[in-house]
Structure formats: C-alpha cells, structure tokens
Design a protein around this motif. Structure first.
Motif, PDB file in Angstrom:
ATOM      1  N   PRO A   2      62.174  50.559 -57.409  1.00 57.92           N
ATOM      2  CA  PRO A   2      61.547  51.703 -56.993  1.00 57.92           C
ATOM      3  C   PRO A   2      60.698  52.496 -58.002  1.00 57.92           C
ATOM      4  O   PRO A   2      59.945  53.197 -57.870  1.00 57.92           O
ATOM      5  N   ALA A   3      61.416  52.405 -59.418  1.00 55.09           N
ATOM      6  CA  ALA A   3      60.802  53.083 -60.576  1.00 55.09           C
ATOM      7  C   ALA A   3      59.319  52.370 -60.995  1.00 55.09           C
ATOM      8  O   ALA A   3      58.885  53.031 -61.792  1.00 55.09           O
ATOM      9  N   VAL A  37      72.962  41.663 -67.371  1.00 53.62           N
ATOM     10  CA  VAL A  37      71.594  42.514 -67.282  1.00 53.62           C
ATOM     11  C   VAL A  37      71.510  42.852 -65.708  1.00 53.62           C
ATOM     12  O   VAL A  37      71.621  41.800 -65.002  1.00 53.62           O
ATOM     13  N   HIS A  38      71.421  44.164 -65.373  1.00 49.87           N
ATOM     14  CA  HIS A  38      71.373  44.279 -64.010  1.00 49.87           C
ATOM     15  C   HIS A  38      70.716  45.747 -63.863  1.00 49.87           C
ATOM     16  O   HIS A  38      70.705  46.536 -64.350  1.00 49.87           O
ATOM     17  N   ARG A  44      73.874  44.367 -55.686  1.00 49.21           N
ATOM     18  CA  ARG A  44      74.026  45.746 -56.265  1.00 49.21           C
ATOM     19  C   ARG A  44      74.515  45.507 -57.634  1.00 49.21           C
ATOM     20  O   ARG A  44      75.377  44.708 -57.995  1.00 49.21           O
ATOM     21  N   VAL A  45      74.503  46.651 -58.437  1.00 49.36           N
ATOM     22  CA  VAL A  45      74.907  47.062 -59.724  1.00 49.36           C
ATOM     23  C   VAL A  45      76.413  46.611 -60.038  1.00 49.36           C
ATOM     24  O   VAL A  45      76.979  46.021 -61.129  1.00 49.36           O
ATOM     25  N   LEU A  58      69.929  48.729 -66.018  1.00 47.29           N
ATOM     26  CA  LEU A  58      68.496  49.387 -66.262  1.00 47.29           C
ATOM     27  C   LEU A  58      68.133  50.231 -65.091  1.00 47.29           C
ATOM     28  O   LEU A  58      68.161  49.831 -64.008  1.00 47.29           O
ATOM     29  N   PRO A  59      67.846  51.623 -65.317  1.00 52.64           N
ATOM     30  CA  PRO A  59      67.732  52.310 -64.184  1.00 52.64           C
ATOM     31  C   PRO A  59      66.368  52.328 -63.594  1.00 52.64           C
ATOM     32  O   PRO A  59      65.493  51.829 -64.523  1.00 52.64           O
ATOM     33  N   GLY A  60      66.487  52.448 -62.552  1.00 56.62           N
ATOM     34  CA  GLY A  60      65.062  52.042 -61.680  1.00 56.62           C
ATOM     35  C   GLY A  60      64.638  50.646 -61.488  1.00 56.62           C
ATOM     36  O   GLY A  60      63.688  50.289 -60.616  1.00 56.62           O
TER      37      GLY A  60
END
Length: 302
Positions: free
Chosen positions: A190-191, A243-244, A252-253, A271-273
């Motif tokens: 989404p980011a 890494v997620h 999901r994370v 990692l956000p987004g």
C-alpha cells in the motif's frame, strides 16, 4: 522498464526433474540462489534486482521450480483436489511436497558445482528455502526467508488475499496482464503502489513463456500438505535472516515473526508499508540486508 537483458536459460537434471535456471555475475563469487513463490517463474525476479545483488559481489542464480516455467511439469499427476479448503479442511491430495521441491533445490546446487549457496526465498520460495536448509544444511551457507511462514496456518492471510490463490485460469495473454494488475491491487504494497503498466507487461510475458494453472495448483497442494516446520526450525543452525512486510495481507507479518522466533539467532527485519511483493523502492534496503547477511555468514564460516 528494465536495463538488464534476460540471461541465457540452462537446464540441470535434479533427480527425476529438469530444472531451468539462469545466472548473472561471476561464478567465482559466492552464489546467491533465488527461490520464487507460488506459480512464479524465474523471470519474476526482476533483472534489475538481480543485477543489484550481483553488483554486491555475488553470483546470482534464479530458477523455475518444478511445475512452472521451463522446468519439468508433472502433467501426469493431474489436478489435485483442493475442495477441502472451502470447508476449512486439510488438503492431502498432493503429488509432491515442499521436501521434494527442496530436493530439487539441493540438486541444482550440486549441478552448479558449488559447495554451498546463500539461499533467498520469497513466499512459497521461502518455505522451500527453509525446507532446503533443514534437509540439506551442508549446502546452505545462509538463509534469507522473505514474506514467508513456518507453516501450519501461521500468519494466515485475509479472505480477499487468499482468494487470489484459487482464481480461475485466464483465457489469453491480454487477460493475464489484467489479472496481474488485479492481483497486485489486492496483495501489493500500500505504501509503494506498483507500476501497473509494468505489472501487466511482465504478466503477459510470463503467460507467453509458460502457462500451466494445474501445475500451480500442484504447488499449492504441496504447501498445504507439508505441515508446520516450527519445531524443526528450532534446531536449525544455518545463519538466518527473516524479512517481512508489515502490510502483507497474504502472509501476515506474524508469520515472519514466528519464523524468526523459531530459528536460533535469526534476525528479523520488518518493513512498514510493504505488502506481498518486492517494490522497487525497497530494493536498496533488501539488497543491502541480503548482502550484509551473506557476508557475515561467509566471515563466520570462512
């Protein structure tokens, strides 16, 4: 869309299957072996991303898992029965498991003529990479598991995201491009919105290269029939990076956190987004993490 040409594809005999692969960089450098996700061919690893890893001093190898791309398709195995999913049941009708795909991966390492590789897997590829490290640890110098899971339904995705795994086949190349864009809108980051023109172009190219929806169903059955690796991962001695994406709707994370919690000494990077894809904006971070992890493993083992 890319500044890198597609390398020459070669074939290695791995047990009872032929595995198609290509390489980038010097074979004298440590090898990074890239394992892709469900139904995704080696071309799913973007050439520019591969070139960035090679520029860090690595020999980069990407390959088609069995039942996708130019590797062996097990047509004689037919279509697995995935109907128990609709009632929340367990799929047992799998002609092979992740352990068989891990054996393919280890066989490719043998064919490459290298002692060990730095294994990087995404999604299903992360599951195959985990299984390879568990079953063939002597061939794995380091493990990087990206947007993947230890199994057992950990980090189960949203209903909307899971629905993309069982969509009906597309009828032609144009529809393949439209499908790629539609899936990216559901499970992408989404980011970091995807370049939809590029997604469509690459999806059409993948359809032209090889299209086998029944083979993809067999891969999915392998995931569902392979169970939970958590307890086995607790004994894994291979240096591990997880890494997620924090916004991943498909795996999901929590699945990344569970993987890192299970493996002794594993390092977790969230990692956000980031959703269930590898957005170009995050390539520098991803490449830096993979390279640093591989170098640290090299230094520890010589």
């Amino acid at each position: 869309m890319t500044g890198q040409p597609e390398p020459e594809v070669r074939t290695a005999r791995c047990g009872d299957v032929d595995i198609a692969y290509d390489t980038l960089g010097s074979p004298q450098d440590p090898t990074v072996l890239l394992v892709n996700g469900l139904g995704t061919q080696l071309t799913g690893w973007h050439p520019d991303l591969c070139a960035a890893v090679a520029a860090e001093g690595f020999h980069v190898v990407r390959f088609d898992n069995r039942d996708v791309g130019l590797s062996t398709h097990l047509h004689e195995a037919g279509r697995p029965d995935l109907s128990p999913l609709a009632q929340g049941g367990t799929v047992t009708d799998a002609p092979y498991t992740l352990a068989d795909m891990a054996a393919d991966t280890a066989g490719l390492v043998d064919a490459l003529g290298v002692e060990r590789v730095h294994l990087v897997g995404v999604s299903l590829g992360g599951m195959v990479a985990q299984e390879t490290a568990l079953a063939h640890p002597e061939r794995v110098a380091s493990l990087t598991s990206v947007m993947s899971t230890p199994g057992g339904g950990v980090g189960r995705g949203t209903p909307e995201a899971l629905a993309v795994l069982t969509l009906p086949p597309v009828p032609d190349e144009a529809a393949a491009g439209e499908r790629g864009v539609a899936v990216a809108r559901v499970i992408g980051s989404p980011a970091y919105p995807a370049d939809e023109a590029e997604v469509a172009q690459r999806s059409r190219a993948a359809y032209r290269r090889a299209n086998d929806p029944v083979g993809v169903a067999r891969q999915y059955a392998a995931v569902l029939a392979s169970g939970d690796r958590t307890e086995r991962l607790r004994g894994l001695a291979v240096p591990t990076l997880v890494v997620h994406g924090e916004a991943d709707p498909l795996i999901r994370v929590e699945a990344g956190r569970a993987t890192a919690d299970a493996v002794p000494g594993a390092r977790l990077v969230t990692l956000p987004g980031m959703g269930h894809d590898l957005p170009r904006e995050l390539w520098p971070r991803l490449v830096a993490e993979i390279a640093a992890h591989a170098r640290a493993a090299q230094e520890r083992t010589g």
